[in-house]
Motif scaffolding. Sequence first.
Motif, PDB file in Angstrom:
ATOM      1  N   THR A   1      -3.513   9.565  -6.614  1.00 15.61           N
ATOM      2  CA  THR A   1      -4.539  10.535  -6.705  1.00 15.61           C
ATOM      3  C   THR A   1      -4.542  10.001  -7.742  1.00 15.61           C
ATOM      4  O   THR A   1      -5.709  10.373  -8.410  1.00 15.61           O
ATOM      5  CB  THR A   1      -3.894  11.894  -5.269  1.00 15.61           C
ATOM      6  OG1 THR A   1      -3.056  10.832  -4.157  1.00 15.61           O
ATOM      7  CG2 THR A   1      -5.548  12.562  -5.767  1.00 15.61           C
TER       8      THR A   1
ATOM      9  N   SER B   1      -7.483   6.937  -3.313  1.00 11.20           N
ATOM     10  CA  SER B   1      -7.497   7.440  -2.135  1.00 11.20           C
ATOM     11  C   SER B   1      -7.273   7.560  -1.068  1.00 11.20           C
ATOM     12  O   SER B   1      -7.109   5.894  -0.774  1.00 11.20           O
ATOM     13  CB  SER B   1      -9.195   8.525  -1.183  1.00 11.20           C
ATOM     14  OG  SER B   1      -9.433   8.825  -2.608  1.00 11.20           O
ATOM     15  N   TRP B   2      -6.272   7.852  -0.200  1.00 13.79           N
ATOM     16  CA  TRP B   2      -5.704   7.140   0.732  1.00 13.79           C
ATOM     17  C   TRP B   2      -6.105   7.273   1.768  1.00 13.79           C
ATOM     18  O   TRP B   2      -7.446   7.732   2.482  1.00 13.79           O
ATOM     19  CB  TRP B   2      -3.975   7.637   0.962  1.00 13.79           C
ATOM     20  CG  TRP B   2      -4.264   9.064   2.304  1.00 13.79           C
ATOM     21  CD1 TRP B   2      -4.979  10.494   2.118  1.00 13.79           C
ATOM     22  CD2 TRP B   2      -4.552   9.072   3.598  1.00 13.79           C
ATOM     23  NE1 TRP B   2      -4.973  11.362   3.090  1.00 13.79           N
ATOM     24  CE2 TRP B   2      -5.088  10.060   4.372  1.00 13.79           C
ATOM     25  CE3 TRP B   2      -3.872   8.487   4.796  1.00 13.79           C
ATOM     26  CZ2 TRP B   2      -4.671  10.593   5.368  1.00 13.79           C
ATOM     27  CZ3 TRP B   2      -3.546   8.934   6.188  1.00 13.79           C
ATOM     28  CH2 TRP B   2      -4.661   9.908   6.220  1.00 13.79           C
TER      29      TRP B   2
ATOM     30  N   GLU C   1       1.909   9.237  -3.883  1.00 11.01           N
ATOM     31  CA  GLU C   1       0.797   9.986  -3.534  1.00 11.01           C
ATOM     32  C   GLU C   1       0.179  10.633  -4.748  1.00 11.01           C
ATOM     33  O   GLU C   1      -0.807  11.301  -4.968  1.00 11.01           O
ATOM     34  CB  GLU C   1       0.737  10.909  -2.173  1.00 11.01           C
ATOM     35  CG  GLU C   1      -0.217  12.075  -1.924  1.00 11.01           C
ATOM     36  CD  GLU C   1      -1.692  11.520  -1.978  1.00 11.01           C
ATOM     37  OE1 GLU C   1      -2.291  11.844  -1.470  1.00 11.01           O
ATOM     38  OE2 GLU C   1      -1.653  10.060  -1.352  1.00 11.01           O
ATOM     39  N   GLU C   2       1.444  11.195  -5.839  1.00 10.25           N
ATOM     40  CA  GLU C   2       0.600  12.199  -6.731  1.00 10.25           C
ATOM     41  C   GLU C   2       0.418  10.849  -7.692  1.00 10.25           C
ATOM     42  O   GLU C   2      -0.327  11.343  -8.456  1.00 10.25           O
ATOM     43  CB  GLU C   2       2.326  12.785  -6.951  1.00 10.25           C
ATOM     44  CG  GLU C   2       1.480  13.785  -8.087  1.00 10.25           C
ATOM     45  CD  GLU C   2       3.013  14.175  -9.315  1.00 10.25           C
ATOM     46  OE1 GLU C   2       2.666  14.422 -10.055  1.00 10.25           O
ATOM     47  OE2 GLU C   2       4.461  13.559  -8.696  1.00 10.25           O
TER      48      GLU C   2
ATOM     49  N   TRP D   1      -4.173   3.391  -0.555  1.00  8.05           N
ATOM     50  CA  TRP D   1      -5.266   3.518  -0.854  1.00  8.05           C
ATOM     51  C   TRP D   1      -5.343   2.636  -1.687  1.00  8.05           C
ATOM     52  O   TRP D   1      -5.217   1.886  -2.086  1.00  8.05           O
ATOM     53  CB  TRP D   1      -4.279   4.149  -2.427  1.00  8.05           C
ATOM     54  CG  TRP D   1      -3.117   5.522  -1.533  1.00  8.05           C
ATOM     55  CD1 TRP D   1      -3.224   6.818  -1.813  1.00  8.05           C
ATOM     56  CD2 TRP D   1      -1.818   5.298  -1.232  1.00  8.05           C
ATOM     57  NE1 TRP D   1      -2.128   7.161  -1.128  1.00  8.05           N
ATOM     58  CE2 TRP D   1      -1.283   6.817  -1.226  1.00  8.05           C
ATOM     59  CE3 TRP D   1      -1.011   4.374  -0.845  1.00  8.05           C
ATOM     60  CZ2 TRP D   1       0.026   7.042  -0.348  1.00  8.05           C
ATOM     61  CZ3 TRP D   1       0.140   4.501  -0.086  1.00  8.05           C
ATOM     62  CH2 TRP D   1       0.615   5.803  -0.006  1.00  8.05           C
TER      63      TRP D   1
END
Length: 410
Positions: free
Chosen positions: A265, A270-271, A261-262, A277
């Motif tokens: 992003t 974006s998820w 996620e880190e 993503w």
Amino acid sequence: MPSVLPDGEPVPDDGALPPHALADAGRRPLGFYLHVPYCATRCGYCDFNTYTASELRGSGGALASRDNYADTVAEEIRLARKVLGDDPRPVETVFVGGGTPTLLPAADLGRMLAAIRDEFGLAPGAEVTTEANPESVGPRYLEELRAAGFNRVSFGMQSARQHVLRILDRTHTPGRPEACVAEARAAGFEHVNLDLIYGTPGESDDDWRASLDAAVAAGPDHVSAYALIVEEGTQLARRIRRGEVPMTDDDVHADRYLIAEERLTAAGFSWYEVSNWATTDAGRCRHNELYWRGADWWGAGPGAHSHVGGVRWWNVKHPGAYAQALAEGRSPGAGREVLGDEDRRVERILLELRLVDGCPLSLLKPAGARAAEKALADGLLQPEPYEAGRAVLTLRGRLLADAVVRDLVD
């Protein structure tokens, strides 16, 4: 495509659906999934309905051969046209999965797509995807796919580290998936996905960061990242049971998800679903969204699953048995189930809660509504969407998505 099929009631020989399944069909999108069950080698973690040449030898004979596979799938597509009758919907998404679809000639994948186009038509801007093994394609092959009408391709990268690929029994070399992205772009593919797996025994946090960085640097507009699930009956499960490699625990999976996620992003992704993503809304996999939102799709191929209007069915697993049924003018369906209102309610929560838009709180029963209030207080659901009547997972909620779903479906 899972290797184990559920039980169910028999599918009629002509594949006919109950009348209610086609009621209001025009309000739902229609997609096609085409399963290609062939692989050059079997990956140690794979539990899908796939077959290597040695596994098919002497089992199903010529009917199981991939030489005439495209024609066999086209027969099922023509069966779909008969079953769906005068259903006017053009097909909005096509996804060719496997197995390794790109073991077939590009012309064969094009012929299967042409059968869908001939029988149903493709909606303007239809998304047409194939999965691809990085070692099974080159620039010329990708150009042929693009010319045949494919506009999205998904490469199985899994990892950028050789020792991780070795544990997974992946045969491609590090760097090849990234090169494939460039080749796909040069061939005219606007949308490209890289599939990654985290939590492989022997993988470190730094290995995972390196894989994410390599994937991002390659320039896809979509990345899928899945926690490794060790399925019973696989070679990897046997190796873990013998103590040859360690089992990765849930805490490691959670750490790796947070790293994904880190990193993603920060790179502009974006998820939009717990494991997916994209850089833009257009980059999302519309075919998978069709699954998650309970629309209609016809799955053609051995072991493929379909869903139309609350009726779900699945085909026989073996390529020989599949081809035999179609050669005899019979549906290859092995079983089916008709979903009741409660089944469909539960499935909507299971699937839609994984999406960035979440699911309506109106789907919840009193016990589920109380669980949602507690999940909100515990920081698992986002406050603003909740006030607007939707359950949307926070980042912490995504880590515990399965547990949240179990509580909300009560």
